[in-house]
Design a protein around this motif. Structure first.
Motif, PDB file in Angstrom:
ATOM      1  N   GLU A   1      59.932 -18.813  16.862  1.00 31.30           N
ATOM      2  CA  GLU A   1      60.561 -19.302  18.093  1.00 31.30           C
ATOM      3  C   GLU A   1      61.903 -18.622  18.356  1.00 31.30           C
ATOM      4  O   GLU A   1      62.310 -18.462  19.504  1.00 31.30           O
ATOM      5  N   MET A   2      62.590 -18.191  17.300  1.00 30.82           N
ATOM      6  CA  MET A   2      63.822 -17.417  17.491  1.00 30.82           C
ATOM      7  C   MET A   2      63.492 -16.079  18.166  1.00 30.82           C
ATOM      8  O   MET A   2      64.172 -15.648  19.094  1.00 30.82           O
ATOM      9  N   PHE A   3      62.423 -15.433  17.703  1.00 37.10           N
ATOM     10  CA  PHE A   3      62.012 -14.181  18.328  1.00 37.10           C
ATOM     11  C   PHE A   3      61.568 -14.402  19.771  1.00 37.10           C
ATOM     12  O   PHE A   3      61.926 -13.644  20.669  1.00 37.10           O
ATOM     13  N   LEU A   4      60.781 -15.450  20.018  1.00 32.79           N
ATOM     14  CA  LEU A   4      60.313 -15.711  21.376  1.00 32.79           C
ATOM     15  C   LEU A   4      61.486 -15.981  22.319  1.00 32.79           C
ATOM     16  O   LEU A   4      61.479 -15.529  23.471  1.00 32.79           O
ATOM     17  N   ALA A   5      62.521 -16.676  21.846  1.00 34.80           N
ATOM     18  CA  ALA A   5      63.722 -16.897  22.665  1.00 34.80           C
ATOM     19  C   ALA A   5      64.422 -15.569  22.954  1.00 34.80           C
ATOM     20  O   ALA A   5      64.885 -15.324  24.068  1.00 34.80           O
ATOM     21  N   TRP A   6      64.507 -14.692  21.951  1.00 31.04           N
ATOM     22  CA  TRP A   6      65.120 -13.367  22.134  1.00 31.04           C
ATOM     23  C   TRP A   6      64.343 -12.572  23.178  1.00 31.04           C
ATOM     24  O   TRP A   6      64.916 -11.913  24.043  1.00 31.04           O
ATOM     25  N   TRP A   7      63.012 -12.656  23.104  1.00 26.71           N
ATOM     26  CA  TRP A   7      62.137 -11.881  23.981  1.00 26.71           C
ATOM     27  C   TRP A   7      62.233 -12.343  25.431  1.00 26.71           C
ATOM     28  O   TRP A   7      61.974 -11.598  26.357  1.00 26.71           O
ATOM     29  N   LYS A   8      62.635 -13.596  25.657  1.00 28.90           N
ATOM     30  CA  LYS A   8      62.800 -14.081  27.027  1.00 28.90           C
ATOM     31  C   LYS A   8      63.961 -13.366  27.725  1.00 28.90           C
ATOM     32  O   LYS A   8      64.007 -13.292  28.950  1.00 28.90           O
TER      33      LYS A   8
ATOM     34  N   GLY B   1      59.304  -2.741  28.821  1.00 25.64           N
ATOM     35  CA  GLY B   1      59.272  -3.181  30.208  1.00 25.64           C
ATOM     36  C   GLY B   1      58.713  -4.570  30.443  1.00 25.64           C
ATOM     37  O   GLY B   1      58.566  -4.994  31.590  1.00 25.64           O
ATOM     38  N   TYR B   2      58.408  -5.310  29.353  1.00 25.71           N
ATOM     39  CA  TYR B   2      57.879  -6.674  29.487  1.00 25.71           C
ATOM     40  C   TYR B   2      58.777  -7.669  28.763  1.00 25.71           C
ATOM     41  O   TYR B   2      59.102  -7.495  27.587  1.00 25.71           O
ATOM     42  N   ARG B   3      59.160  -8.705  29.502  1.00 25.31           N
ATOM     43  CA  ARG B   3      59.858  -9.846  28.917  1.00 25.31           C
ATOM     44  C   ARG B   3      58.881 -11.016  28.830  1.00 25.31           C
ATOM     45  O   ARG B   3      57.890 -11.069  29.558  1.00 25.31           O
ATOM     46  N   LEU B   4      59.212 -11.957  27.970  1.00 29.11           N
ATOM     47  CA  LEU B   4      58.418 -13.179  27.862  1.00 29.11           C
ATOM     48  C   LEU B   4      58.872 -14.118  28.973  1.00 29.11           C
ATOM     49  O   LEU B   4      60.023 -14.557  28.995  1.00 29.11           O
ATOM     50  N   GLY B   5      57.962 -14.397  29.912  1.00 26.86           N
ATOM     51  CA  GLY B   5      58.280 -15.343  30.968  1.00 26.86           C
ATOM     52  C   GLY B   5      58.377 -16.755  30.411  1.00 26.86           C
ATOM     53  O   GLY B   5      59.358 -17.461  30.605  1.00 26.86           O
ATOM     54  N   ARG B   6      57.365 -17.143  29.696  1.00 24.08           N
ATOM     55  CA  ARG B   6      57.366 -18.432  28.996  1.00 24.08           C
ATOM     56  C   ARG B   6      56.274 -18.407  27.940  1.00 24.08           C
ATOM     57  O   ARG B   6      55.388 -17.560  27.957  1.00 24.08           O
TER      58      ARG B   6
ATOM     59  N   LEU C   1      51.097 -16.771  25.727  1.00 27.46           N
ATOM     60  CA  LEU C   1      52.277 -16.099  26.265  1.00 27.46           C
ATOM     61  C   LEU C   1      52.043 -15.705  27.713  1.00 27.46           C
ATOM     62  O   LEU C   1      50.946 -15.281  28.079  1.00 27.46           O
ATOM     63  N   GLU C   2      53.075 -15.809  28.511  1.00 28.20           N
ATOM     64  CA  GLU C   2      53.059 -15.292  29.867  1.00 28.20           C
ATOM     65  C   GLU C   2      54.145 -14.238  29.941  1.00 28.20           C
ATOM     66  O   GLU C   2      55.333 -14.551  29.788  1.00 28.20           O
ATOM     67  N   LEU C   3      53.748 -12.980  30.128  1.00 29.54           N
ATOM     68  CA  LEU C   3      54.692 -11.886  30.190  1.00 29.54           C
ATOM     69  C   LEU C   3      55.020 -11.566  31.641  1.00 29.54           C
ATOM     70  O   LEU C   3      54.193 -11.768  32.529  1.00 29.54           O
TER      71      LEU C   3
END
Length: 198
Positions: free
Chosen positions: A86-93, A99-104, A193-195
């Protein structure tokens, strides 16, 4: 974001295959614990392939992100402690990968194989597993031995056939037997994941 996907998709195919030419990212995961980041890179490879782009992402970038997130120092095993997903997923947001961020992200019930297959039929599914030492010799992981006795691991799931799920791990393709999901402790978390393009 912890909403649930619909329990069962309206029409789920009996099998869903990854795009054959999609590259698989290894990173440095055969030597260090950057699997959490590598699984995210494999998600981006899937997104790129679905847009017709088969460019391989840089293999050295996941370990650089791993170092920046956790303080890992290459060559110093005492600093190689893995990453909280979840720390990585927060960073990725906030930070883009190719060219892709984690939308949610949507937390799924890790025992709900239908929900996981539904996510795989979308973009794919980010899985956190607790591997047993018995899984070391298996190309298709089954709930043999003691969950976690080999250690925690993150993988990207991008195909399925019936209840079995196909994942990218260590730069190759592995399978997870459907019974693995129902067995206590073997799958600790699952995320759809939604990118979004940065």
């Amino acid at each position: 974001m912890h909403a649930a996907l619909p329990r069962a998709p309206s029409r789920l195919l009996p099998a869903w295959s990854r795009i054959v030419r999609t590259p698989r990212v290894l990173g440095h995961n055969d030597k260090v614990g950057d699997c959490v980041i590598v699984a995210g890179f494999n998600a981006v490879q899937t997104a790129l392939a679905r847009r017709g782009n088969f460019t391989s992402l840089p293999e050295d970038l996941p370990v650089r992100i791993y170092s920046s997130l956790t303080g890992y120092v290459p060559g110093d095993e005492s600093t190689d402690n893995g990453t909280d997903p979840e720390m990585f997923l927060a960073w990725w947001k906030v930070n883009a990968i190719a060219g892709y961020r984690l939308g949610r992200f949507i937390r799924l019930n890790p025992a709900d194989v239908d929900g996981i297959r539904n996510a795989v039929a979308g973009l794919g599914c980010y899985l956190c597993v607790e591997l047993s030492t018995a899984n070391e010799e298996q190309a298709v992981w089954r709930p043999d031995g003691f969950a976690g006795s080999w250690g925690g691991h993150a993988v990207w799931a991008d195909e399925y056939e019936a209840a079995d799920i196909g994942v990218c791990s260590w730069g190759g393709g592995y399978g997870i037997d459907g019974a693995y999901f129902a067995a206590p402790g073997f799958v600790s978390a699952a995320f759809a994941l939604e990118l979004e393009q940065a």
